[in-house]
Write a protein that holds these residues in place. Structure first.
Motif, PDB file in Angstrom:
ATOM      1  N   VAL A  54     107.193  16.315  98.803  1.00 52.81           N
ATOM      2  CA  VAL A  54     106.918  17.001  97.532  1.00 52.81           C
ATOM      3  C   VAL A  54     106.426  15.949  96.542  1.00 52.81           C
ATOM      4  O   VAL A  54     107.092  14.918  96.326  1.00 52.81           O
ATOM      5  N   LEU A 105     114.222  22.903  97.883  1.00 53.10           N
ATOM      6  CA  LEU A 105     113.434  23.865  98.649  1.00 53.10           C
ATOM      7  C   LEU A 105     114.390  24.942  99.152  1.00 53.10           C
ATOM      8  O   LEU A 105     115.338  24.648  99.886  1.00 53.10           O
ATOM      9  N   VAL A 134     110.027  26.073  95.724  1.00 49.44           N
ATOM     10  CA  VAL A 134     110.165  24.637  95.494  1.00 49.44           C
ATOM     11  C   VAL A 134     110.313  24.411  93.989  1.00 49.44           C
ATOM     12  O   VAL A 134     109.437  24.791  93.210  1.00 49.44           O
ATOM     13  N   VAL A 145     109.039  30.046 100.539  1.00 46.23           N
ATOM     14  CA  VAL A 145     109.842  28.863 100.217  1.00 46.23           C
ATOM     15  C   VAL A 145     109.632  28.538  98.744  1.00 46.23           C
ATOM     16  O   VAL A 145     108.503  28.327  98.296  1.00 46.23           O
ATOM     17  N   SER A 165     118.759  26.279 102.193  1.00 44.47           N
ATOM     18  CA  SER A 165     118.059  25.373 101.280  1.00 44.47           C
ATOM     19  C   SER A 165     118.243  23.930 101.716  1.00 44.47           C
ATOM     20  O   SER A 165     119.092  23.613 102.543  1.00 44.47           O
TER      21      SER A 165
END
Length: 421
Positions: free
Chosen positions: A34, A48, A80, A78, A56
């Motif tokens: 990320v 996430l 984020v 998902v 998670s």
């Protein structure tokens, strides 16, 4: 003020600091990183979560993640999220097994010359957050699966690494009963050759991170009496999960000489809930601070903390908040009288909730199953010989230094196996 203590014991040249979920057989694993949009800066501790599930994970200090999702979960999204950034939703079907790159954009807060969002009474806002925990946080018994990791370093060298999947029987936030834990799986490695004449171990294991849950255990920082010993100040706003968040700074009053804490509280402006906290111990006097951690030691050794820092993050599900992640960083100096140089040790521990379910049957742990708060995980865990040790359980992806340490451990074990064959 009652305090939660991390205990060290130093004696005989040894320094010691003091599932209900079934194993999933079929899963798909997604890995990647990320990053911040534009700068490509890795975002550590981004969350996430698989939408409409309780599954998670979080990113490590390099922004890397590993997310394991049951094959029965299809067409999911998902989510984020990261404090101060716009939340992003990614279709599970668009993710590859490896080398995914997810970019988050910084959330821009437009403020007037005078911040119209500023709370009128900051101290009362903090009091409201802690006094209404039964309304805003999980109000039913919950069984959680968590991944826990602790590392010990002598200066920059990894000395000890212990990891575990634990099951937490978590009481409602307004209940007086303490949470209980048991270990599902654990592994460890310690290289005592790097410790010279001192062996360092962390006592308390996963309880160290569990008790950082400020909402569940406020007495360790914000007891009723201690609340009056702090100064609270508004320090602007930010966003998380597209929600407006108040930033509140706190520090002990200048008239207080005993070591208390300073840090930041991140409070949901609408619901008046604590979403995150970052704080550290004020080491106003090293001898007073040492008394919080050192239980006994040889007369010719001084041990004191130079840094003790904490973090806790909460997540929301169906309008209720719950403990999602915490970490601790402790740095100590060990000074042997008569020696020219002292030793510097750092210990880090972190815990991430990776799955949970309501404890609808009222299940509880038997005394023989309960993890003791005095546990030393490094003495209880197994080795690192199995590369697929964790199976379907979500873990925090190891940072580069830890990953290299694990690979080195596994190579050593293979060499030992070949010698013994």
């Amino acid at each position: 003020m009652k305090r939660f203590k991390f205990v060290f014991i130093l004696a005989n040249l040894v320094l010691i600091s003091t599932s209900i979920f079934a194993q999933k057989e079929s899963f798909r694993e997604y890995g990647g990183v990320v990053l911040e949009e534009g700068s490509n800066k890795p975002l550590a501790l981004a969350t996430l979560s698989v939408e409409n599930t309780n599954t998670s994970t979080i990113t490590n200090t390099d922004g890397e993640f590993s997310l394991k999702v049951p094959l029965t979960t299809k067409n999911a999204q998902v989510v984020v999220s990261f404090l101060g950034y716009e939340t992003k939703t990614v279709p599970l079907t668009s993710l590859k097994n490896k080398e995914n790159k997810i970019y988050l954009t910084v959330a821009v807060t437009q403020l007037a010359p005078v911040d119209i969002n500023a709370p009128k009474n900051v101290e009362r806002l903090v009091w409201e957050v802690f006094s209404k925990k039964g309304e805003k946080y999980f109000d039913k018994p919950t069984i959680m699966t968590a991944f826990y990791r602790e590392t010990i370093k002598k200066r920059r060298k990894n000395v000890s690494l212990s990891e575990a999947v634990v099951t937490i029987y978590k009481s409602p936030y307004e209940a007086d009963r303490k949470d209980a834990m048991k270990i599902y799986k654990a592994r460890k490695s310690t290289d005592y050759s790097k410790l010279d004449t001192v062996a360092l171990k962390l006592q308390g294991g996963p309880f160290n991170t569990l008790y950082v849950d400020l909402i569940r255990y406020p007495q360790y920082v914000f007891s009723e009496n201690a609340m009056n010993e702090y100064d609270f100040k508004f320090n602007g706003t930010t966003y998380i999960d597209n929600k407006l968040i108040y930033i509140v700074d706190f520090n002990q009053l200048a008239t207080i000489t005993s070591p208390l804490y300073k840090g930041k509280l991140f409070i949901d402006a609408t619901n008046k809930t604590l979403t995150s906290a970052i704080y550290q111990l004020n080491i106003t006097d090293r001898n007073l601070a040492a008394k919080l951690f050192v239980r006994r030691k040889p007369a010719n050794v001084d041990v004191w903390p130079t840094e003790v820092a904490y973090r806790v993050d909460y997540r929301e599900q169906n309008g209720k908040w719950y403990f999602g992640y915490s970490n601790i960083l402790m740095e100590f100096k060990v000074d042997w009288k008569g020696k020219l140089f002292n030793s510097v040790y750092s210990m880090a521990a972190e815990m991430a909730i990776t799955d949970w379910e309501n404890n609808t049957d009222g299940a509880n742990l038997k005394n023989r199953e309960k993890l003791k708060s005095s546990i030393i995980l490094a003495d209880e865990a197994d080795g690192f010989s199995d590369p697929d040790f964790w199976g379907a359980y979500n873990i925090i992806e190891p940072e580069k230094s830890i990953e290299n340490a694990i690979k080195k451990i596994q190579r050593q074990l293979k060499r030992e196996e070949r010698k013994g064959a």
